[in-house]
Design an enzyme around this catalytic site. Structure first.
Site, PDB file in Angstrom:
ATOM      1  N   LYS A 113       0.882  -1.183   0.000  1.00 31.15           N
ATOM      2  CA  LYS A 113       0.000   0.000   0.000  1.00 31.15           C
ATOM      3  C   LYS A 113       0.909   1.219   0.000  1.00 31.15           C
ATOM      4  CE  LYS A 113      -2.038   2.971   2.004  1.00 31.15           C
ATOM      5  NZ  LYS A 113      -1.790   4.382   1.633  1.00 31.15           N
ATOM      6  N   GLY A 163       6.231   4.814   8.664  1.00 31.48           N
ATOM      7  CA  GLY A 163       5.419   6.022   8.643  1.00 31.48           C
ATOM      8  C   GLY A 163       5.449   6.683  10.005  1.00 31.48           C
ATOM      9  N   SER A 164       4.423   7.446  10.290  1.00 26.68           N
ATOM     10  CA  SER A 164       4.444   8.244  11.520  1.00 26.68           C
ATOM     11  C   SER A 164       4.131   7.383  12.747  1.00 26.68           C
ATOM     12  CB  SER A 164       3.407   9.363  11.410  1.00 26.68           C
ATOM     13  OG  SER A 164       2.123   8.807  11.252  1.00 26.68           O
ATOM     14  N   THR A 165       4.554   7.868  13.895  1.00 22.11           N
ATOM     15  CA  THR A 165       4.327   7.151  15.147  1.00 22.11           C
ATOM     16  C   THR A 165       2.826   7.046  15.437  1.00 22.11           C
ATOM     17  OG1 THR A 165       6.474   7.771  16.007  1.00 22.11           O
ATOM     18  CG2 THR A 165       4.785   7.269  17.643  1.00 22.11           C
ATOM     19  N   GLY A 212       1.424   4.320  13.408  1.00 20.28           N
ATOM     20  CA  GLY A 212       1.988   3.060  13.932  1.00 20.28           C
ATOM     21  C   GLY A 212       1.190   2.564  15.143  1.00 20.28           C
ATOM     22  N   GLU A 238       8.367   1.037  11.674  1.00 21.39           N
ATOM     23  CA  GLU A 238       9.501   1.969  11.527  1.00 21.39           C
ATOM     24  C   GLU A 238       8.874   3.349  11.542  1.00 21.39           C
ATOM     25  OE1 GLU A 238      12.576   0.904  11.242  1.00 21.39           O
ATOM     26  OE2 GLU A 238      12.254  -1.198  10.748  1.00 21.39           O
ATOM     27  N   CYS A 298      13.246  10.416   8.068  1.00 20.46           N
ATOM     28  CA  CYS A 298      12.991   9.918   9.429  1.00 20.46           C
ATOM     29  C   CYS A 298      14.215  10.111  10.313  1.00 20.46           C
ATOM     30  CB  CYS A 298      12.581   8.455   9.386  1.00 20.46           C
ATOM     31  SG  CYS A 298      13.757   7.422   8.506  1.00 20.46           S
ATOM     32  N   GLU A 343       8.629  16.094  15.885  1.00 16.12           N
ATOM     33  CA  GLU A 343       9.177  15.838  14.548  1.00 16.12           C
ATOM     34  C   GLU A 343       8.515  16.804  13.569  1.00 16.12           C
ATOM     35  OE1 GLU A 343       7.953  12.280  12.329  1.00 16.12           O
ATOM     36  OE2 GLU A 343      10.051  11.968  11.813  1.00 16.12           O
TER      37      GLU A 343
HETATM   38  P1  NAD Z   1       1.899   8.423   7.660  1.00 14.70           P
HETATM   39  O1  NAD Z   1       1.970   7.658   8.930  1.00 14.70           O
HETATM   40  O2  NAD Z   1       0.937   9.525   7.535  1.00 14.70           O
HETATM   41  O3  NAD Z   1       1.553   7.428   6.440  1.00 14.70           O
HETATM   42  C1  NAD Z   1       2.336   6.278   6.174  1.00 14.70           C
HETATM   43  C2  NAD Z   1       1.483   5.268   5.438  1.00 14.70           C
HETATM   44  O4  NAD Z   1       0.429   4.828   6.313  1.00 14.70           O
HETATM   45  C3  NAD Z   1       0.793   5.811   4.189  1.00 14.70           C
HETATM   46  O5  NAD Z   1       0.791   4.830   3.187  1.00 14.70           O
HETATM   47  C4  NAD Z   1      -0.620   6.081   4.688  1.00 14.70           C
HETATM   48  O6  NAD Z   1      -1.597   6.028   3.666  1.00 14.70           O
HETATM   49  C5  NAD Z   1      -0.810   4.938   5.665  1.00 14.70           C
HETATM   50  N1  NAD Z   1      -1.851   5.171   6.682  1.00 14.70           N
HETATM   51  C6  NAD Z   1      -2.251   6.348   7.221  1.00 14.70           C
HETATM   52  N2  NAD Z   1      -3.256   6.144   8.098  1.00 14.70           N
HETATM   53  C7  NAD Z   1      -3.500   4.822   8.109  1.00 14.70           C
HETATM   54  C8  NAD Z   1      -4.416   3.992   8.805  1.00 14.70           C
HETATM   55  N3  NAD Z   1      -5.307   4.494   9.668  1.00 14.70           N
HETATM   56  N4  NAD Z   1      -4.385   2.656   8.583  1.00 14.70           N
HETATM   57  C9  NAD Z   1      -3.502   2.126   7.726  1.00 14.70           C
HETATM   58  N5  NAD Z   1      -2.607   2.853   7.014  1.00 14.70           N
HETATM   59  C10 NAD Z   1      -2.609   4.191   7.215  1.00 14.70           C
HETATM   60  O7  NAD Z   1       3.387   8.892   7.372  1.00 14.70           O
HETATM   61  P2  NAD Z   1       3.925   9.738   6.151  1.00 14.70           P
HETATM   62  O8  NAD Z   1       3.482  11.146   6.312  1.00 14.70           O
HETATM   63  O9  NAD Z   1       3.623   9.036   4.875  1.00 14.70           O
HETATM   64  O10 NAD Z   1       5.517   9.628   6.368  1.00 14.70           O
HETATM   65  C11 NAD Z   1       6.213  10.426   7.254  1.00 14.70           C
HETATM   66  C12 NAD Z   1       6.505   9.671   8.530  1.00 14.70           C
HETATM   67  O11 NAD Z   1       7.182   8.458   8.223  1.00 14.70           O
HETATM   68  C13 NAD Z   1       7.435  10.441   9.453  1.00 14.70           C
HETATM   69  O12 NAD Z   1       6.979  10.339  10.774  1.00 14.70           O
HETATM   70  C14 NAD Z   1       8.768   9.710   9.281  1.00 14.70           C
HETATM   71  O13 NAD Z   1       9.638   9.854  10.374  1.00 14.70           O
HETATM   72  C15 NAD Z   1       8.314   8.313   9.075  1.00 14.70           C
HETATM   73  N6  NAD Z   1       9.366   7.521   8.428  1.00 14.70           N
HETATM   74  C16 NAD Z   1      10.040   6.585   9.182  1.00 14.70           C
HETATM   75  C17 NAD Z   1      11.070   5.838   8.605  1.00 14.70           C
HETATM   76  C18 NAD Z   1      11.834   4.800   9.406  1.00 14.70           C
HETATM   77  O14 NAD Z   1      12.517   3.972   8.802  1.00 14.70           O
HETATM   78  N7  NAD Z   1      11.738   4.782  10.730  1.00 14.70           N
HETATM   79  C19 NAD Z   1      11.405   6.029   7.258  1.00 14.70           C
HETATM   80  C20 NAD Z   1      10.687   6.976   6.526  1.00 14.70           C
HETATM   81  C21 NAD Z   1       9.657   7.714   7.116  1.00 14.70           C
END
Ligand code: NAD
Length: 502
Positions: A191, A244-246, A249, A267, A302, A401
């Site tokens: 996804k 993605g974001s905490t 997560g 992550e 990140c 962040e």
């Molecule tokens: P996000 O959490 O908004 O989205 C990430 C993914 O999750 C997207 O595909 C989104 O559509 C999906 N998503 C959102 N809500 C969801 C839900 N309720 N159920 C299932 N899936 C859902 O994050 P973002 O804005 O895309 O990315 C930025 C974040 O990612 C930052 O916090 C960054 O630090 C983190 N990040 C972490 C790493 C790592 O390796 N630790 C690497 C890259 C980015």
């Protein structure tokens, strides 16, 4: 196609490139069942690039069924690892052939400079190759038990893995997830972020061309609260691997608890401390690295070195040097290979960054440079490299962040104070330290609460070392053999060898 291109070449290529806009389900490219679409926009120009299939729960259900069927059929999950390796190497070869196009798609979709996208492609292709090459070198175990039994510990794939990825390194994050998951024999549903679906859909075309069995790899574009949530709540998905974001997560862990206790590897975000001790070597080189640590990829990283902790005895001189380097890192056209920074991914993120900058000023941090939007291209979303000095751990910009080109500089007097500031965070993804004192390096490295510590560098590493965080930065590990372990299950087979003697 892979010769080194200049600005004009990239612009010409951008004019010619075609986009796949449909989902990839069951080895076919299809519209979303409900016929819905969403726009994907080039943030450097404001132009709508394409309308993409917006999948929801109905599409997720079909994809999960195909993935499960593929898993049960066994033409991937039970294929000899050496044969899986051949197909994955073929995929890596196709990605190599099309790496300029794949890099271009990420740049158009989310605004990162094309040179940086090309670096991501090298990382993504390397990751697929590493996992392909690894999988036929992973052995099970024979347990050290007595002669009356044979205890085997086998490694098996988990089943159906849903990989949910962000937009900041679209194809590289994808490769970090699908590389080990596919190599281990799982069926994978990807996804991509709704902000950057294009390279994932092109990758699906390459997977099809490489000849993967039906249902082994699928791509479900759509929003998090529709497609993502449906996968996370599915009773027939065995593992969620998420970057993605905490906040999201945390939601995924709840979805797993509400459904089938699927494994959840996270992550997540970071607010990484980069500690500069007065005894570091070559102050200017360190300052250049400290600036790149936050301004690379517009700070949308990140592991951005977003908290710069500088020993007070060198702080003034050091900050001056950081400012001089920041000046050379101004945003420009992402299609220009010389641009260091590109555009901010979308309007929401752009406003969020500017809002954090406003809060920094209001809370009393000292704005030394930047702090404003700039417009190298009309209609684009660009923010100047921004440095705040005199930040404290009570300020919002010192704790949260931002995910943008905003550096928060703190001062410290002692090693103990530096450690206290560094560890005073909900996050624990990355940390850096610059020093020539080996005793200090070992002492501080061990005490930093962080998944990775960079010593006299920032963001170093290759496929041989794991990448991931502690605390609220997550629990998963991408890269290295450890990521393969996450996507496989241990099974014990206990064979009685002499039952008559019981
Ligand atoms: P996000 O959490 O908004 O989205 C990430 C993914 O999750 C997207 O595909 C989104 O559509 C999906 N998503 C959102 N809500 C969801 C839900 N309720 N159920 C299932 N899936 C859902 O994050 P973002 O804005 O895309 O990315 C930025 C974040 O990612 C930052 O916090 C960054 O630090 C983190 N990040 C972490 C790493 C790592 O390796 N630790 C690497 C890259 C980015």
């Amino acid at each position: 196609m892979n010769a080194k291109l200049n600005h004009a070449d990239w612009k010409a290529l951008a004019g010619e490139v075609r986009f796949e806009t449909r989902a990839f389900i069951g080895n076919r490219f299809v519209d979303a069942a409900a016929g819905e679409t969403f726009a994907t926009i080039n943030p450097a120009t404001g132009e709508t690039l394409a309308r993409i299939a917006s999948c929801d729960a109905a599409d997720a259900e079909v994809a999960v069924r195909h993935a499960r069927d593929a898993y049960e059929r066994g033409d991937w999950s039970r294929l000899a690892p050496g044969r899986r390796k051949q197909l994955m190497l073929r995929l890596a070869e196709l990605m190599e052939q099309h790496k300029n196009e794949l890099a271009l798609l990420d740049t158009l979709d989310m605004g990162k400079p094309v040179t940086s996208s090309l670096g991501d492609m090298a990382g993504a292709i390397g990751c697929i190759r590493y996992n392909a090459e690894s999988i036929d070198k992973v052995y099970g175990e024979v347990a050290p038990t007595g002669e009356e039994a044979l205890g085997l510990v086998l490694r098996e794939p988990l089943g159906v893995v849903a990989s949910i990825v962000p937009w900041n390194f679209p194809l590289m994050m994808t490769a970090w997830k699908i590389g080990p998951a596919l190599a281990a024999g799982n069926s994978v549903i990807l996804k991509p972020s709704e902000k950057s679906p294009l390279s994932a859909l092109r990758l699906a075309q390459l997977v099809q061309e490489a000849g993967f069995p039906e249902g082994v790899f699928q791509v479900l574009p759509g929003f998090g609260h529709t497609a993502g949530k449906a996968l996370a709540l599915s009773m027939d998905v065995d593992c969620l691997s998420f970057t993605g974001s905490t906040g999201v997560g945390k939601q995924l862990m709840q979805y797993a608890g509400q459904s089938n206790l699927k494994r959840v590897y996270l992550e997540c975000g970071g607010k990484s401390p980069n500690i500069v001790f007065a005894d570091c070597k070559d102050l200017d080189a360190v300052a250049s690295n400290a600036a790149a640590a936050i301004f690379h990829n517009q700070g949308e990283v990140c592991i951005a070195g977003s908290r710069l902790l500088v020993e007070n005895s060198i702080r003034e001189e050091f900050v001056e040097r950081v400012l001089a380097h920041a000046e050379t890192m101004q945003p420009g056209d992402p299609l220009n290979p010389d641009s260091f920074m590109g555009a901010i991914v979308d309007e929401t993120q752009y406003k969020r960054i500017l809002d954090y900058i406003r809060q920094g000023v209001e809370e009393g941090a000292h704005l030394r440079t930047g702090g404003e939007a700039v417009s190298p291209i009309e209609g684009g979303l660009f923010v100047a490299p921004t440095v705040f000095d005199g930040v404290t751990d009570q300020m919002t910009i010192g704790r949260e962040e931002i995910f943008g080109p905003v550096l928060a500089v703190f001062g410290f007097d002692t090693e103990e104070e530096a450690l206290r500031l560094a560890n005073d965070s909900d996050y624990g993804l990355a940390a850096g330290l610059w020093s020539q004192d080996i005793d200090r390096i070992m002492r501080v490295s061990r005490r930093l609460q962080s998944g990775q510590v960079f010593v006299n560098n920032w963001a170093g590493g290759d496929m041989t070392v794991p990448f991931g965080g502690v605390k609220q930065s997550g629990n998963g590990r991408d890269k290295s053999h450890h990521s393969l372990e996450e996507y496989s299950e241990l099974k014990t087979v206990w064979m009685a060898l002499s039952p008559a003697s019981r």
